[in-house]
Each structure stands twice: as C-alpha cells, then as structure tokens.
Design a protein around this motif. Structure first.
Motif, PDB file in Angstrom:
ATOM      1  N   VAL A  44      35.672  48.901  43.555  1.00  0.00           N
ATOM      2  CA  VAL A  44      36.759  47.933  43.611  1.00  0.00           C
ATOM      3  C   VAL A  44      38.068  48.697  43.753  1.00  0.00           C
ATOM      4  O   VAL A  44      38.415  49.499  42.888  1.00  0.00           O
ATOM      5  CB  VAL A  44      36.785  47.058  42.340  1.00  0.00           C
ATOM      6  N   ASP A 186      34.475  35.621  40.479  1.00  0.00           N
ATOM      7  CA  ASP A 186      33.248  36.411  40.532  1.00  0.00           C
ATOM      8  C   ASP A 186      32.175  35.558  41.211  1.00  0.00           C
ATOM      9  O   ASP A 186      31.313  34.977  40.554  1.00  0.00           O
ATOM     10  CB  ASP A 186      32.837  36.808  39.111  1.00  0.00           C
ATOM     11  N   TRP A 226      32.536  41.987  50.274  1.00  0.00           N
ATOM     12  CA  TRP A 226      31.804  42.222  49.038  1.00  0.00           C
ATOM     13  C   TRP A 226      30.347  41.809  49.223  1.00  0.00           C
ATOM     14  O   TRP A 226      29.978  41.248  50.264  1.00  0.00           O
ATOM     15  CB  TRP A 226      32.393  41.403  47.881  1.00  0.00           C
ATOM     16  N   PHE A 236      31.804  44.145  41.233  1.00  0.00           N
ATOM     17  CA  PHE A 236      32.515  43.835  40.001  1.00  0.00           C
ATOM     18  C   PHE A 236      31.672  44.147  38.761  1.00  0.00           C
ATOM     19  O   PHE A 236      32.168  44.028  37.640  1.00  0.00           O
ATOM     20  CB  PHE A 236      32.901  42.349  39.956  1.00  0.00           C
ATOM     21  N   PRO A 244      32.424  41.354  34.217  1.00  0.00           N
ATOM     22  CA  PRO A 244      32.963  41.796  35.506  1.00  0.00           C
ATOM     23  C   PRO A 244      34.315  42.484  35.381  1.00  0.00           C
ATOM     24  O   PRO A 244      35.093  42.211  34.469  1.00  0.00           O
ATOM     25  CB  PRO A 244      33.099  40.480  36.286  1.00  0.00           C
ATOM     26  N   PRO A 246      36.978  42.407  38.031  1.00  0.00           N
ATOM     27  CA  PRO A 246      37.279  41.855  39.351  1.00  0.00           C
ATOM     28  C   PRO A 246      38.466  42.529  40.026  1.00  0.00           C
ATOM     29  O   PRO A 246      39.266  43.216  39.387  1.00  0.00           O
ATOM     30  CB  PRO A 246      37.579  40.391  39.056  1.00  0.00           C
ATOM     31  N   TRP A 247      38.569  42.283  41.326  1.00  0.00           N
ATOM     32  CA  TRP A 247      39.733  42.757  42.064  1.00  0.00           C
ATOM     33  C   TRP A 247      40.915  41.839  41.759  1.00  0.00           C
ATOM     34  O   TRP A 247      40.761  40.629  41.582  1.00  0.00           O
ATOM     35  CB  TRP A 247      39.469  42.746  43.569  1.00  0.00           C
TER      36      TRP A 247
END
Length: 302
Positions: A44, A186, A226, A236, A244, A246-247
């Motif tokens: 990520v 997610d 992704w 993630f 997760p 996440p971005w």
C-alpha cells in the motif's frame, strides 16, 4: 448499506444539520473507466496530501436534485452556482456524439439556472433509456469547465446512490487543525477479483457549489489497482492480518471558517472476465461503519 444520513461535523465538535444536498456523480460520471488492470502491487503506497481552496474556483452544481426532462416540452433546467454569466452545452455519449442542447445563462447573486431544450429525436432516446449520464460543459469568462449529473426522462432506472459499508471521511486528525483524510473501503468479493478504485472529496461552498478534489488536484483523480477477496483487499491485509491497513488520501488541508461542507466518494470497477462492473457510492464522515448500521454522518463542515 443504509440511507444517507444528514448530520455533519463541525470544528467545534458539535453536530448540525447539513446545509446542502449531496453532490451527485463524480468527475467522469462512469464514462472514463481505466483499462483492464495488470498485476496489482503487493504493498500500500503512502497517502497523498492535498488542499481544498478557500475561494470559489468556478461554477458548480448546487446538489444532486433530480434533473428531469419535461417530456411534453422537451426541456430541463440545471441550477448552478456561478461567478459570471456564461453559456452551457450538454452532452451524453450514449445518446449522441454531439451536444444534446445549448443555452446561455444569467448569473445574479452567485446563482443561475440554465434552461435547455432537446430535439424530438433526442427526447425519444432519453425516454427509452430513462436515465443517462450527462455532462454539462460550462463556459464562464472565457474559461471552460465540466460538471456531471444524471438526466432522468422517466420512472425507474438506477437506484439512488447510498453508502459503502466501510471506508470513511475523517474530518480531522484531532489536533484542532482542519484537515481531512479519505480512507478507502476494504472491498470484498466472493473470490479473488482484480479491482480498480478511485476516491474523491467533494466540497461545497455557497459561492462555488460542489467541486471535486482527487489525488492529482481538482477534477483530477487516479485509478488504483488492487486485489479484492472474501476477507477484503489483499494488500490491506499483509500476511493475512485481520485488521486492515487501508490506503488513505490525505492529509487534505481545509480553510477554516469558510462554510465548507465536504463528503467522501469512492468509485470501483470490478473486473470479471476482463469486463468492467462500475459502481460509486458515498462514504460516511467519522467512524467507519456508522452509516451502514443506519446512523452516522454524511458531511464534514468547516
């Protein structure tokens, strides 16, 4: 997912009624999809910082109120926030290669209404399709911009967009400085599936209407690749971790005291058999998952 909430966050920590309607479809309106993705990265990348300007940057829509075709008169109207009088033209690729309609508008007190009329042939096609993705090209003071909306010519069609079940627009980092973070949902799928995603922060001011901030600036986003799975986006969950990472788009600085309202939006393309399945929805402001549980807030206000 749940119906849209209407509470909003303020820097003072109070909750208030949101002042405006949601912004509607993001830039591109589903018409600028990426090419089928290649191999997704195994990591990520760092978050992307940005800034929402304090001054109006041009004309904007006033909200996602339905733009309906008057079938008898073959007319429709688009309300705008404006800075000067100008002209508009409407296009919809699925209906015609050229403009569907053109009109001028008079700007007074930062408001205008563009009134347009289509041909009988175009009206017939719009009625047959019921809802089409339309683009409003606006020329104001010699500068051109594009605004995106759904043009409805009948009942039925695509359902009202609501919330993703997770992801969120974090209104502040808790330091008292007005800056936002857009956290990607997610996304899950029943089996490993390549996906392309793109996030936006839409912001509203009374003078400028709704505008869109992407990773690369106003109206300039970026599609990321992704791999979604039954447990979420693989990248993630490094090493299969349950929680997760996440971005995030941010930090995004926001001018305080300007009456700015912001909402997060995420687009996704599921690539099934190499063919795109496109969707977009809002993310709630504040705690992840609140909107999906039937509560939560849609907007951050500054």
């Amino acid at each position: 997912m749940a119906l849209l909430g209407l509470a909003a966050w303020s820097p003072a920590g109070a909750w208030a009624q949101a002042p405006v309607a949601p912004p509607g479809p993001p830039p591109g309106n589903g018409g600028d999809l990426p090419v089928p993705p290649g191999t997704a990265p195994s990591f990520v990348p760092p978050g992307s910082p940005g800034a929402i300007p304090g001054a109006a940057t041009g004309p904007g829509l006033l909200g996602n109120a339905p733009i309906k075709l008057n079938r008898a008169r073959r007319t429709f109207s688009v309300p705008l926030a404006c800075q000067q009088s100008g002209s508009v033209r409407v296009t919809a690729k699925v209906v015609s290669k050229g403009p569907l309609a053109r009109a001028g508008y008079r700007c007074a007190a930062n408001r205008a209404t563009a009134r347009l009329r289509v041909s009988a042939k175009v009206a017939k096609q719009l009625v047959r399709r019921k809802v089409v993705a339309a683009t409003l090209g606006v020329t104001q003071a010699g500068r051109s911009s594009k605004l995106y909306f759904q043009l409805r010519a009948g009942s039925g069609g695509k359902a009202t967009t609501a919330f993703w079940t997770d992801g969120h627009l974090q209104c502040s980092d808790g330091s008292g400085v007005p800056q936002a973070y857009l956290v990607e949902p997610d996304f899950t799928t029943a089996s490993p599936t390549p996906i392309s995603t793109r996030g936006w922060i839409a912001w509203y001011t009374a003078a400028g209407g709704w505008h869109w901030l992407g990773v690369n600036g106003e109206n300039a986003g970026r599609w990321d690749t992704w791999t979604a799975s039954v447990s979420g986006i693989v990248q993630f969950h490094p090493g299969g971790a349950a929680t997760p990472v996440p971005w995030t788009q941010g930090p995004v600085s926001v001018p305080a005291g300007q009456g700015i309202t912001a909402v997060g939006v995420y687009e996704i393309v599921y690539w099934v058999g190499g063919k795109p399945d496109y969707q977009w929805q809002y993310v709630n402001a504040g705690t992840t998952g609140a909107a999906a549980a039937g509560g939560g807030a849609l907007y951050c206000t500054y």
